[in-house]
Write a protein that holds these residues in place. Structure first.
Motif, PDB file in Angstrom:
ATOM      1  N   SER A 128       0.849  -1.190   0.000  1.00 41.93           N
ATOM      2  CA  SER A 128       0.000   0.000   0.000  1.00 41.93           C
ATOM      3  C   SER A 128       0.882   1.238   0.000  1.00 41.93           C
ATOM      4  O   SER A 128       2.105   1.141   0.009  1.00 41.93           O
ATOM      5  CB  SER A 128      -0.899  -0.005   1.240  1.00 41.93           C
ATOM      6  OG  SER A 128      -0.094   0.066   2.399  1.00 41.93           O
ATOM      7  N   TYR A 174       1.495   8.364   3.012  1.00 45.61           N
ATOM      8  CA  TYR A 174       1.766   9.708   2.487  1.00 45.61           C
ATOM      9  C   TYR A 174       2.375  10.586   3.562  1.00 45.61           C
ATOM     10  O   TYR A 174       1.870  10.655   4.679  1.00 45.61           O
ATOM     11  CB  TYR A 174       0.470  10.335   1.966  1.00 45.61           C
ATOM     12  CG  TYR A 174      -0.047   9.616   0.747  1.00 45.61           C
ATOM     13  CD1 TYR A 174       0.399   9.961  -0.525  1.00 45.61           C
ATOM     14  CD2 TYR A 174      -0.937   8.535   0.869  1.00 45.61           C
ATOM     15  CE1 TYR A 174      -0.040   9.268  -1.648  1.00 45.61           C
ATOM     16  CE2 TYR A 174      -1.383   7.843  -0.248  1.00 45.61           C
ATOM     17  CZ  TYR A 174      -0.928   8.219  -1.504  1.00 45.61           C
ATOM     18  OH  TYR A 174      -1.351   7.525  -2.610  1.00 45.61           O
ATOM     19  N   GLN A 190      -5.962   7.909  -5.156  1.00 44.00           N
ATOM     20  CA  GLN A 190      -6.041   8.424  -3.787  1.00 44.00           C
ATOM     21  C   GLN A 190      -5.875   9.933  -3.736  1.00 44.00           C
ATOM     22  O   GLN A 190      -6.401  10.591  -2.841  1.00 44.00           O
ATOM     23  CB  GLN A 190      -4.998   7.703  -2.916  1.00 44.00           C
ATOM     24  CG  GLN A 190      -5.373   6.224  -2.723  1.00 44.00           C
ATOM     25  CD  GLN A 190      -4.310   5.393  -2.028  1.00 44.00           C
ATOM     26  OE1 GLN A 190      -3.120   5.719  -2.045  1.00 44.00           O
ATOM     27  NE2 GLN A 190      -4.727   4.296  -1.409  1.00 44.00           N
ATOM     28  N   ASN A 232      -8.968  13.557  -4.577  1.00 40.83           N
ATOM     29  CA  ASN A 232      -9.768  14.482  -3.770  1.00 40.83           C
ATOM     30  C   ASN A 232      -8.958  15.448  -2.913  1.00 40.83           C
ATOM     31  O   ASN A 232      -9.507  16.147  -2.080  1.00 40.83           O
ATOM     32  CB  ASN A 232     -10.732  13.692  -2.867  1.00 40.83           C
ATOM     33  CG  ASN A 232     -11.812  13.014  -3.686  1.00 40.83           C
ATOM     34  OD1 ASN A 232     -12.328  13.596  -4.645  1.00 40.83           O
ATOM     35  ND2 ASN A 232     -12.136  11.773  -3.348  1.00 40.83           N
ATOM     36  N   TRP A 233      -7.673  15.470  -3.113  1.00 46.58           N
ATOM     37  CA  TRP A 233      -6.868  16.435  -2.366  1.00 46.58           C
ATOM     38  C   TRP A 233      -7.208  17.847  -2.827  1.00 46.58           C
ATOM     39  O   TRP A 233      -7.643  18.053  -3.958  1.00 46.58           O
ATOM     40  CB  TRP A 233      -5.368  16.190  -2.606  1.00 46.58           C
ATOM     41  CG  TRP A 233      -4.844  14.883  -2.097  1.00 46.58           C
ATOM     42  CD1 TRP A 233      -5.503  13.922  -1.386  1.00 46.58           C
ATOM     43  CD2 TRP A 233      -3.508  14.380  -2.289  1.00 46.58           C
ATOM     44  NE1 TRP A 233      -4.666  12.857  -1.119  1.00 46.58           N
ATOM     45  CE2 TRP A 233      -3.440  13.123  -1.666  1.00 46.58           C
ATOM     46  CE3 TRP A 233      -2.367  14.881  -2.935  1.00 46.58           C
ATOM     47  CZ2 TRP A 233      -2.270  12.346  -1.649  1.00 46.58           C
ATOM     48  CZ3 TRP A 233      -1.204  14.121  -2.916  1.00 46.58           C
ATOM     49  CH2 TRP A 233      -1.167  12.862  -2.276  1.00 46.58           C
ATOM     50  N   PRO A 256      -1.435   6.638   6.485  1.00 47.71           N
ATOM     51  CA  PRO A 256      -2.240   5.934   5.485  1.00 47.71           C
ATOM     52  C   PRO A 256      -3.085   6.920   4.669  1.00 47.71           C
ATOM     53  O   PRO A 256      -3.417   8.000   5.166  1.00 47.71           O
ATOM     54  CB  PRO A 256      -3.158   5.024   6.317  1.00 47.71           C
ATOM     55  CG  PRO A 256      -2.670   5.093   7.710  1.00 47.71           C
ATOM     56  CD  PRO A 256      -1.793   6.282   7.856  1.00 47.71           C
ATOM     57  N   ALA A 257      -3.440   6.521   3.462  1.00 49.38           N
ATOM     58  CA  ALA A 257      -4.204   7.402   2.567  1.00 49.38           C
ATOM     59  C   ALA A 257      -5.467   7.937   3.233  1.00 49.38           C
ATOM     60  O   ALA A 257      -5.827   9.105   3.062  1.00 49.38           O
ATOM     61  CB  ALA A 257      -4.560   6.644   1.285  1.00 49.38           C
ATOM     62  N   GLU A 258      -6.121   7.089   4.021  1.00 46.87           N
ATOM     63  CA  GLU A 258      -7.400   7.485   4.629  1.00 46.87           C
ATOM     64  C   GLU A 258      -7.219   8.615   5.636  1.00 46.87           C
ATOM     65  O   GLU A 258      -8.188   9.284   6.003  1.00 46.87           O
ATOM     66  CB  GLU A 258      -8.065   6.312   5.355  1.00 46.87           C
ATOM     67  CG  GLU A 258      -8.143   5.024   4.595  1.00 46.87           C
ATOM     68  CD  GLU A 258      -6.846   4.221   4.711  1.00 46.87           C
ATOM     69  OE1 GLU A 258      -6.127   4.179   3.690  1.00 46.87           O
ATOM     70  OE2 GLU A 258      -6.553   3.665   5.767  1.00 46.87           O
ATOM     71  N   MET A 259      -5.989   8.813   6.133  1.00 45.32           N
ATOM     72  CA  MET A 259      -5.760   9.837   7.154  1.00 45.32           C
ATOM     73  C   MET A 259      -5.478  11.212   6.555  1.00 45.32           C
ATOM     74  O   MET A 259      -5.511  12.213   7.268  1.00 45.32           O
ATOM     75  CB  MET A 259      -4.567   9.447   8.034  1.00 45.32           C
ATOM     76  CG  MET A 259      -4.790   8.248   8.938  1.00 45.32           C
ATOM     77  SD  MET A 259      -6.151   8.496  10.090  1.00 45.32           S
ATOM     78  CE  MET A 259      -5.485   9.863  11.047  1.00 45.32           C
ATOM     79  N   GLN A 264      -6.996  13.358   4.508  1.00 47.22           N
ATOM     80  CA  GLN A 264      -8.043  14.378   4.592  1.00 47.22           C
ATOM     81  C   GLN A 264      -8.156  14.918   6.020  1.00 47.22           C
ATOM     82  O   GLN A 264      -8.168  16.119   6.255  1.00 47.22           O
ATOM     83  CB  GLN A 264      -9.380  13.774   4.138  1.00 47.22           C
ATOM     84  CG  GLN A 264     -10.379  14.779   3.633  1.00 47.22           C
ATOM     85  CD  GLN A 264      -9.843  15.568   2.421  1.00 47.22           C
ATOM     86  OE1 GLN A 264      -9.255  15.007   1.512  1.00 47.22           O
ATOM     87  NE2 GLN A 264     -10.033  16.875   2.439  1.00 47.22           N
ATOM     88  N   PHE A 265      -8.210  13.985   6.966  1.00 47.49           N
ATOM     89  CA  PHE A 265      -8.323  14.311   8.387  1.00 47.49           C
ATOM     90  C   PHE A 265      -7.139  15.181   8.828  1.00 47.49           C
ATOM     91  O   PHE A 265      -7.307  16.186   9.514  1.00 47.49           O
ATOM     92  CB  PHE A 265      -8.353  12.986   9.166  1.00 47.49           C
ATOM     93  CG  PHE A 265      -8.460  13.127  10.647  1.00 47.49           C
ATOM     94  CD1 PHE A 265      -9.626  13.600  11.229  1.00 47.49           C
ATOM     95  CD2 PHE A 265      -7.398  12.753  11.469  1.00 47.49           C
ATOM     96  CE1 PHE A 265      -9.720  13.713  12.604  1.00 47.49           C
ATOM     97  CE2 PHE A 265      -7.484  12.868  12.848  1.00 47.49           C
ATOM     98  CZ  PHE A 265      -8.648  13.352  13.413  1.00 47.49           C
ATOM     99  N   THR A 319      -2.565  12.961  13.900  1.00 44.20           N
ATOM    100  CA  THR A 319      -2.399  11.572  13.450  1.00 44.20           C
ATOM    101  C   THR A 319      -1.544  10.809  14.448  1.00 44.20           C
ATOM    102  O   THR A 319      -0.821  11.397  15.222  1.00 44.20           O
ATOM    103  CB  THR A 319      -1.734  11.493  12.080  1.00 44.20           C
ATOM    104  OG1 THR A 319      -0.484  12.162  12.115  1.00 44.20           O
ATOM    105  CG2 THR A 319      -2.605  12.101  11.009  1.00 44.20           C
TER     106      THR A 319
END
Ligand code: C2E
Ligand code: CA
Ligand code: CA
Ligand code: CA
Length: 274
Positions: A40, A43, A100, A103-104, A261-264, A266-267, A274
């Motif tokens: 995976s 970033y 991934q 949507n940045w 991880p990619a999912e983090m 945006q947050f 993080t």
């Protein structure tokens, strides 16, 4: 005392043997792995030193093997290279990164590592370009990172590949600058857009006059010839302060964030921890 010393030798040899069998196990695991499932991307933010604003992210590969556990890219990329799988992995990861990054926030760049083997043929480079064309990310927001060592394997071919990528509109950064043997004249003849100063110069920047001189002159030179500089491996406020005084503008390192991880992403951009 002699026996103790012998004991030390035996333990040392034992550790070496263990390391070798780990390497063998990793190579074996690599050959049987379902790589597209197990590898995976994480970033790591690249930030504006003065404002702290996030300018982009570097994609870093992570492999968690079902049989041998997590394996660092520093270990599995060379295996992928000498088993001829790196091209496949690079293309797979590039597709994943483009999905991934879609949507940045506008203007946030994606920095993506290439291996030496990814630059050795025109066809290979054209395949990367085709993947970008098929994706949704503006080529102007993509930067390929290539290492000095990769360039030095075949300077002429590297120059042609870099030129092709630049023609298509993506940026190209010279990674780990200062650790290889490229001379400035060779770098000067490549249509690069960025230089990344290796973290070995940052580690002792508060105490080493030599590191300070090198970093200061690389920053000055890059600004002179119109290259952006990214300083890697910033871990402390002290290092950041020294770099700020030297005119560094863009930095990356654990001080700002570890790779996530990619999912983090945006947050994290929204100010979450993080
Ligand atoms: P690199 O391109 O120089 O990437 C930076 C490495 O430094 C990353 O290690 C990152 O996690 C680490 N790092 C970032 N900030 C700090 C810091 O403040 N302190 C310290 N001590 N380390 C920091 P990582 O992710 O283990 O990657 C190692 C190398 O593997 C990379 O070095 C790159 O050469 C290679 N690599 C990683 N992902 C890929 C990939 O997708 N493709 C290819 N071809 N190579 C990759
Ligand atoms: Ca890199
Ligand atoms: Ca680097
Ligand atoms: Ca490196």
């Amino acid at each position: 005392a002699k026996r103790q010393r012998r004991g030390g030798t035996i333990i040392f040899e034992g550790a070496q043997a263990l390391e070798m069998s780990r390497q063998k196990a990793v190579e074996e695991a690599f050959l049987t792995a379902n790589l597209t499932e197990e590898i995976s991307l994480f970033y790591q933010p690249i930030v504006d030193l003065v404002s702290g604003r996030c300018l982009g992210f570097e994609a870093l590969a992570r492999w968690i093997s079902l049989t041998v556990g997590p394996v660092s890219p520093a270990q599995f990329v060379p295996i992928a290279e000498h088993t001829g799988r790196i091209g496949f992995i690079t293309r797979h990861l590039l597709k994943m990164a483009l999905e991934q990054a879609v949507n940045w926030p506008a203007g946030t760049f994606l920095s993506f590592n290439l291996s030496a083997n990814d630059l050795t043929s025109r066809e290979g480079v054209l395949r990367l370009i085709a993947i970008i064309e098929a994706g949704q990310v503006n080529p102007a927001s993509i930067v390929f990172e290539i290492t000095e060592t990769a360039v030095m394997q075949d300077v002429e071919q590297a120059r042609a590949s870099v030129a092709l990528l630049r023609q298509f509109g993506v940026g190209v950064a010279l990674d780990d600058f200062g650790t290889g043997y490229s001379s400035l004249s060779q770098v000067h003849n490549m249509p690069l857009t960025k230089l990344k100063i290796d973290r070995s110069f940052v580690q002792n920047i508060e105490t080493s006059a030599a590191s300070q001189k090198i970093v200061r002159s690389v920053i000055a030179l890059s600004q002179d010839i119109g290259l952006d500089v990214i300083v890697e491996g910033v871990e402390t406020e002290g290092q950041a302060a020294v770099l700020k005084r030297m005119g560094a503008e863009v930095v990356q390192g654990f001080l700002y964030s570890e790779p996530m991880p990619a999912e983090m992403v945006q947050f994290w951009l929204e100010g979450g921890q993080t």
